[in-house]
Scaffold this motif. Structure first.
Motif, PDB file in Angstrom:
ATOM      1  N   VAL A 104       0.835  -1.192   0.000  1.00  0.00           N
ATOM      2  CA  VAL A 104       0.000   0.000   0.000  1.00  0.00           C
ATOM      3  C   VAL A 104       0.874   1.246   0.000  1.00  0.00           C
ATOM      4  O   VAL A 104       1.832   1.345   0.773  1.00  0.00           O
ATOM      5  N   ASN A 105       0.541   2.190  -0.869  1.00  0.00           N
ATOM      6  CA  ASN A 105       1.164   3.512  -0.805  1.00  0.00           C
ATOM      7  C   ASN A 105       0.442   4.275   0.298  1.00  0.00           C
ATOM      8  O   ASN A 105      -0.631   4.840   0.092  1.00  0.00           O
ATOM      9  N   LEU A 106       1.038   4.293   1.483  1.00  0.00           N
ATOM     10  CA  LEU A 106       0.359   4.863   2.637  1.00  0.00           C
ATOM     11  C   LEU A 106       0.159   6.367   2.493  1.00  0.00           C
ATOM     12  O   LEU A 106      -0.870   6.910   2.914  1.00  0.00           O
ATOM     13  N   THR A 107       1.112   7.040   1.897  1.00  0.00           N
ATOM     14  CA  THR A 107       0.990   8.486   1.715  1.00  0.00           C
ATOM     15  C   THR A 107      -0.200   8.818   0.825  1.00  0.00           C
ATOM     16  O   THR A 107      -1.000   9.705   1.130  1.00  0.00           O
ATOM     17  N   ILE A 123      -8.173  21.168  10.345  1.00  0.00           N
ATOM     18  CA  ILE A 123      -7.845  19.787  10.710  1.00  0.00           C
ATOM     19  C   ILE A 123      -6.664  19.369   9.837  1.00  0.00           C
ATOM     20  O   ILE A 123      -6.722  19.506   8.610  1.00  0.00           O
ATOM     21  N   SER A 124      -5.607  18.880  10.446  1.00  0.00           N
ATOM     22  CA  SER A 124      -4.427  18.519   9.674  1.00  0.00           C
ATOM     23  C   SER A 124      -3.996  17.091   9.976  1.00  0.00           C
ATOM     24  O   SER A 124      -4.052  16.643  11.123  1.00  0.00           O
ATOM     25  N   LEU A 125      -3.596  16.386   8.927  1.00  0.00           N
ATOM     26  CA  LEU A 125      -3.064  15.035   9.052  1.00  0.00           C
ATOM     27  C   LEU A 125      -1.599  15.062   8.676  1.00  0.00           C
ATOM     28  O   LEU A 125      -1.221  15.645   7.653  1.00  0.00           O
ATOM     29  N   ASN A 126      -0.772  14.428   9.488  1.00  0.00           N
ATOM     30  CA  ASN A 126       0.653  14.337   9.204  1.00  0.00           C
ATOM     31  C   ASN A 126       1.095  12.889   9.300  1.00  0.00           C
ATOM     32  O   ASN A 126       0.600  12.123  10.140  1.00  0.00           O
ATOM     33  N   LEU A 127       2.029  12.536   8.435  1.00  0.00           N
ATOM     34  CA  LEU A 127       2.528  11.159   8.355  1.00  0.00           C
ATOM     35  C   LEU A 127       4.039  11.190   8.364  1.00  0.00           C
ATOM     36  O   LEU A 127       4.664  11.890   7.560  1.00  0.00           O
ATOM     37  N   ILE A 128       4.657  10.453   9.298  1.00  0.00           N
ATOM     38  CA  ILE A 128       6.111  10.365   9.333  1.00  0.00           C
ATOM     39  C   ILE A 128       6.526   8.912   9.526  1.00  0.00           C
ATOM     40  O   ILE A 128       5.769   8.089  10.044  1.00  0.00           O
ATOM     41  N   GLU A 129       7.740   8.616   9.100  1.00  0.00           N
ATOM     42  CA  GLU A 129       8.347   7.318   9.322  1.00  0.00           C
ATOM     43  C   GLU A 129       9.307   7.449  10.491  1.00  0.00           C
ATOM     44  O   GLU A 129      10.118   8.366  10.546  1.00  0.00           O
TER      45      GLU A 129
END
Length: 211
Positions: free
Chosen positions: A12-15, A72-78
């Motif tokens: 899955v391309n999570l981004t 409302i903000s969504l952030n994704l980090i590794e």
């Protein structure tokens, strides 16, 4: 809820999945503004249906309880071998008493705004079950009149096969798209070249002169 979920892993391309969910909820929201922070494309092995449901539940929960909220903000980090998804709003927030029961089935906040919203009160309970099924953790921080922050940490297998080897000490990229720059850094990090990003040709010329 127990035993009602199954896990079917796939690449899955999570981004991209996060971005799609932000856009889906944002289609129905004139306000507050729903945005996603810049994040490089990277792939994980996960159940796309469950991850999508989890994302939509958290985003929708913030939207439904959006009294006084403008963003409302969504952030994704590794982070190492884990991915961290956070959803933050600046809305009315929740009381400490409600937070202790937020993941219980049929739990809904009592307010003049939320009581007008139709729903079963199962969304966050289902979300907690999904996160548990994937071996992850979900936490929430909130204060009345200051907003809320949901954070999901998932130890999902990260597929690094999209990386590529570059036999060069540096790469010069001319673009005004920060997403493209982040993607390039992720794809070439195994080789370790320096990535120089310029927004225009004349900036690139100056960078070349300095090398």
């Amino acid at each position: 809820l127990e035993g009602g979920l199954s896990f079917t892993p796939e690449r899955v391309n999570l981004t991209a999945l996060c971005r799609d969910c932000v856009q889906a909820v944002g289609m129905f929201a004139k306000e507050p503004e729903i945005v996603m922070g810049n994040a490089p494309d990277f792939y994980v092995v996960a159940d796309v249906v469950l991850v999508r449901q989890m994302l939509l539940n958290v985003l929708s929960n913030c939207y439904v309880h959006a009294k006084g909220c403008t963003r409302i903000s969504l952030n994704l980090i590794e982070s190492g071998e884990s991915v961290i998804i956070s959803v933050t709003d600046n809305g009315c927030g929740m009381t400490p008493e409600f937070l202790t029961h937020i993941f219980d089935p049929f739990t809904r906040a009592e307010s003049s705004t939320t009581n007008k919203v139709q729903g079963t009160g199962l969304g966050m309970a289902i979300t907690k079950n999904i996160v548990d099924l994937m071996g992850g953790q979900i936490t929430v921080e909130s204060e009345p009149n200051r907003g809320s922050r949901f954070e999901v940490t998932l130890s999902l297998p990260i597929d690094r096969s999209t990386t590529c080897h570059v036999d060069a000490s540096g790469i010069l990229l001319i673009t005004d798209d920060p997403q493209l720059a982040d993607n390039l850094r992720v794809m070439t990090r195994a080789s370790g070249p320096d990535v120089f990003v310029c927004g225009a040709v004349h900036e690139a010329v100056q960078v070349l002169k300095q090398q």
